[in-house]
Scaffold this active site. Structure first.
Site, mmCIF file in Angstrom:
data_model
loop_
_atom_site.group_PDB
_atom_site.id
_atom_site.type_symbol
_atom_site.label_atom_id
_atom_site.label_comp_id
_atom_site.label_asym_id
_atom_site.label_seq_id
_atom_site.Cartn_x
_atom_site.Cartn_y
_atom_site.Cartn_z
ATOM 1 N N CYS A 1 31.480 -39.422 -2.464
ATOM 2 C CA CYS A 1 31.145 -38.636 -1.262
ATOM 3 C C CYS A 1 31.303 -39.436 0.036
ATOM 4 O O CYS A 1 31.339 -38.849 1.116
ATOM 5 C CB CYS A 1 29.740 -38.076 -1.370
ATOM 6 S SG CYS A 1 29.495 -37.146 -2.888
ATOM 7 N N HIS B 1 27.062 -36.179 5.514
ATOM 8 C CA HIS B 1 27.459 -35.635 4.215
ATOM 9 C C HIS B 1 26.498 -34.500 3.852
ATOM 10 O O HIS B 1 25.276 -34.647 3.953
ATOM 11 C CB HIS B 1 27.411 -36.738 3.161
ATOM 12 C CG HIS B 1 27.655 -36.227 1.782
ATOM 13 N ND1 HIS B 1 28.702 -35.390 1.483
ATOM 14 C CD2 HIS B 1 26.964 -36.411 0.617
ATOM 15 C CE1 HIS B 1 28.663 -35.091 0.203
ATOM 16 N NE2 HIS B 1 27.616 -35.690 -0.347
ATOM 17 N N ASN C 1 27.857 -28.808 -1.644
ATOM 18 C CA ASN C 1 28.258 -30.212 -1.528
ATOM 19 C C ASN C 1 29.713 -30.353 -2.002
ATOM 20 O O ASN C 1 29.985 -30.204 -3.190
ATOM 21 C CB ASN C 1 27.313 -31.060 -2.385
ATOM 22 C CG ASN C 1 27.656 -32.542 -2.384
ATOM 23 O OD1 ASN C 1 28.720 -32.943 -1.917
ATOM 24 N ND2 ASN C 1 26.764 -33.345 -2.919
HETATM 25 O O1 UT7 Z 1 26.750 -36.177 -2.901
HETATM 26 C C1 UT7 Z 1 25.715 -36.922 -3.466
HETATM 27 C C2 UT7 Z 1 25.375 -36.193 -4.710
HETATM 28 N N1 UT7 Z 1 24.050 -35.964 -5.060
HETATM 29 C C3 UT7 Z 1 22.975 -35.703 -4.302
HETATM 30 O O2 UT7 Z 1 22.928 -35.802 -3.139
HETATM 31 C C4 UT7 Z 1 21.770 -35.262 -5.066
HETATM 32 C C5 UT7 Z 1 20.467 -35.759 -4.501
HETATM 33 N N2 UT7 Z 1 19.367 -35.144 -5.214
HETATM 34 C C6 UT7 Z 1 18.983 -33.868 -4.999
HETATM 35 O O3 UT7 Z 1 19.518 -33.189 -4.156
HETATM 36 C C7 UT7 Z 1 17.803 -33.355 -5.778
HETATM 37 O O4 UT7 Z 1 17.258 -34.390 -6.560
HETATM 38 C C8 UT7 Z 1 18.144 -32.139 -6.713
HETATM 39 C C9 UT7 Z 1 18.449 -30.925 -5.867
HETATM 40 C C10 UT7 Z 1 19.319 -32.476 -7.612
HETATM 41 C C11 UT7 Z 1 16.948 -31.808 -7.593
HETATM 42 O O5 UT7 Z 1 15.810 -31.517 -6.778
HETATM 43 P P1 UT7 Z 1 14.415 -32.233 -7.065
HETATM 44 O O6 UT7 Z 1 13.466 -31.696 -6.114
HETATM 45 O O7 UT7 Z 1 14.651 -33.709 -7.074
HETATM 46 O O8 UT7 Z 1 14.087 -31.693 -8.504
HETATM 47 P P2 UT7 Z 1 13.777 -32.519 -9.844
HETATM 48 O O9 UT7 Z 1 15.030 -33.031 -10.441
HETATM 49 O O10 UT7 Z 1 12.676 -33.493 -9.569
HETATM 50 O O11 UT7 Z 1 13.208 -31.371 -10.763
HETATM 51 C C12 UT7 Z 1 12.005 -30.665 -10.441
HETATM 52 C C13 UT7 Z 1 11.851 -29.521 -11.431
HETATM 53 C C14 UT7 Z 1 12.068 -29.949 -12.874
HETATM 54 O O12 UT7 Z 1 11.187 -29.192 -13.688
HETATM 55 P P3 UT7 Z 1 9.790 -29.815 -14.223
HETATM 56 O O13 UT7 Z 1 10.192 -31.032 -14.991
HETATM 57 O O14 UT7 Z 1 9.023 -30.134 -12.972
HETATM 58 O O15 UT7 Z 1 9.235 -28.714 -15.035
HETATM 59 C C15 UT7 Z 1 13.476 -29.546 -13.160
HETATM 60 O O16 UT7 Z 1 13.707 -29.300 -14.532
HETATM 61 O O17 UT7 Z 1 12.854 -28.525 -11.166
HETATM 62 C C16 UT7 Z 1 13.608 -28.275 -12.350
HETATM 63 N N3 UT7 Z 1 14.971 -27.961 -11.971
HETATM 64 C C17 UT7 Z 1 15.371 -26.721 -11.680
HETATM 65 N N4 UT7 Z 1 14.723 -25.541 -11.678
HETATM 66 C C18 UT7 Z 1 15.426 -24.457 -11.330
HETATM 67 C C19 UT7 Z 1 16.012 -28.816 -11.797
HETATM 68 N N5 UT7 Z 1 17.096 -28.135 -11.412
HETATM 69 C C20 UT7 Z 1 16.734 -26.830 -11.336
HETATM 70 C C21 UT7 Z 1 17.414 -25.667 -10.989
HETATM 71 N N6 UT7 Z 1 16.721 -24.497 -10.984
HETATM 72 N N7 UT7 Z 1 18.704 -25.647 -10.643
#
Ligand code: UT7
Length: 321
Positions: free
Chosen positions: A111, A248, A278
């Site tokens: 990215c 980004h 993204n």
């Molecule tokens: O270009 C660079 C590339 N990457 C990035 O910039 C990514 C940077 N990271 C992020 O943007 C965030 O970490 C994400 C959007 C990927 C995830 O958001 P988060 O707030 O960090 O969520 P998390 O991974 O901590 O998950 C929280 C909860 C989990 O459930 P439990 O364990 O709390 O029950 C996940 O299983 O949300 C759940 N979850 C979802 N629920 C519904 C994860 N993805 C999803 C989803 N829909 N798509």
């Protein structure tokens, strides 16, 4: 001596995919995606390639710059999702647009790739080797995303952006910083073809994007503000003097976190995440082109470009438009 952006262009695949449609594929919802990322939709290729999107974006940038493809001296394509291992996407774009006199090669810094390519062009000009360059960021991430993984398939989109840059004596790029940290490579990873030959049995391969979202999130929120401040210091400027921060487009909450750390109000951080998601190395040039064509950038404004991604990599560029 420096480089100035004299034309911008972008191209997005025709097909648009909403969050609701993705909720039909994996267990997620429009509400969750919007709240946690700011993404409302993305464009997904049904035939467009990294080279075809980049070529479209490049033609638009050339047209705006009032330049002919044959005048391009250096043609760089930043991508981490080329269709082919050989030849590089930049040579494919060269063929499509007829940039017959250019030297063409790809840059992969995920990215942050577009920024790293922009810096490469700046270095060539600074060294007196070339006087202009055409630089594209182009991705078809939909082919390397696992559409069963809700942690990643909701985030990414396909598209391309491009800029034409020209040597200049005043203004243009004022400061540049790049960082790479290969120790954090596993945080955002996508496998390729594994070693297999008459002497080695092929290992099981996983060729889809795998990400530790929280690790990338915290890297971005900590590292991007530091990198921007470092680049501004090189340019002899402070965050208050910046008109626009074109970052980004990964997650609205990441951009809010960066704005807070820099002490700058959100209205100076334009976003298009809601429509395009993204698009990795295409994100910055696509947004820059949208702002430029809407007349939201004017001559003399100070603009910061900053990106981060797999590597992990991070970069920032300060420029006077
Ligand atoms: O270009 C660079 C590339 N990457 C990035 O910039 C990514 C940077 N990271 C992020 O943007 C965030 O970490 C994400 C959007 C990927 C995830 O958001 P988060 O707030 O960090 O969520 P998390 O991974 O901590 O998950 C929280 C909860 C989990 O459930 P439990 O364990 O709390 O029950 C996940 O299983 O949300 C759940 N979850 C979802 N629920 C519904 C994860 N993805 C999803 C989803 N829909 N798509």
């Amino acid at each position: 001596m420096s480089i100035r952006i004299v034309g911008t262009g972008s191209a997005l695949p025709e097909k648009q995919v909403t969050n609701e449609e993705i909720a039909g594929l994996v267990e997620t919802s429009d509400e969750w995606i919007r709240e946690r990322t700011g993404i409302g939709g993305r464009h997904v290729s049904t035939g467009e390639t990294v080279a075809s999107l980049a070529a479209d974006a490049c033609m638009k940038a050339l047209e705006q710059a009032g330049r002919k493809a044959g005048e391009v001296e250096l043609l760089l394509v930043a991508t981490c999702s080329p269709e082919d291992a050989l030849p590089c996407a930049a040579c494919q774009v060269q063929e499509k647009i007829g940039a017959v006199n250019a030297v063409a090669f790809d840059v992969n810094a995920a990215c942050a790739g577009f920024l790293f390519a922009l810096h490469t062009a700046w270095a060539y000009v600074e060294a007196g080797i070339y006087e202009n360059a055409l630089i594209a960021g182009s991705e078809v991430l939909s082919k390397i995303v696992d559409w069963n993984d809700r942690g990643t398939c909701i985030l990414f989109g396909d598209g391309a952006g491009a800029v034409m840059v020209q040597k200049c004596d005043t203004g243009g790029v004022l400061g540049f910083v790049q960082h790479s940290d290969g120790r954090k490579g596993s945080a955002l990873f996508c496998g390729n073809r594994q070693l297999a030959n008459p002497y080695v049995r092929p290992a099981a391969a996983d060729s889809y994007v795998r990400m530790d979202g929280r690790e990338v999130f915290s890297f971005a929120v900590k590292q991007v503000p530091l990198t921007i401040e470092e680049a501004l210091k090189k340019a002899g400027l402070t965050p208050e003097t910046v008109d626009l921060f074109v970052l980004h487009q990964a997650n609205r909450r990441i951009i809010e976190g960066i704005a807070k750390r820099l002490g700058v109000e959100m209205c100076r951080f334009p976003m298009n995440l809601d429509r395009v998601g993204n698009t990795s190395s295409a994100a910055i040039p696509v947004l820059l082109d949208e702002l430029n064509r809407r007349g939201q950038i004017s001559r003399g404004q100070v603009i910061v470009l900053s990106g981060f991604g797999a590597g992990l990599t991070c970069g920032a560029c300060v420029l006077k438009w």
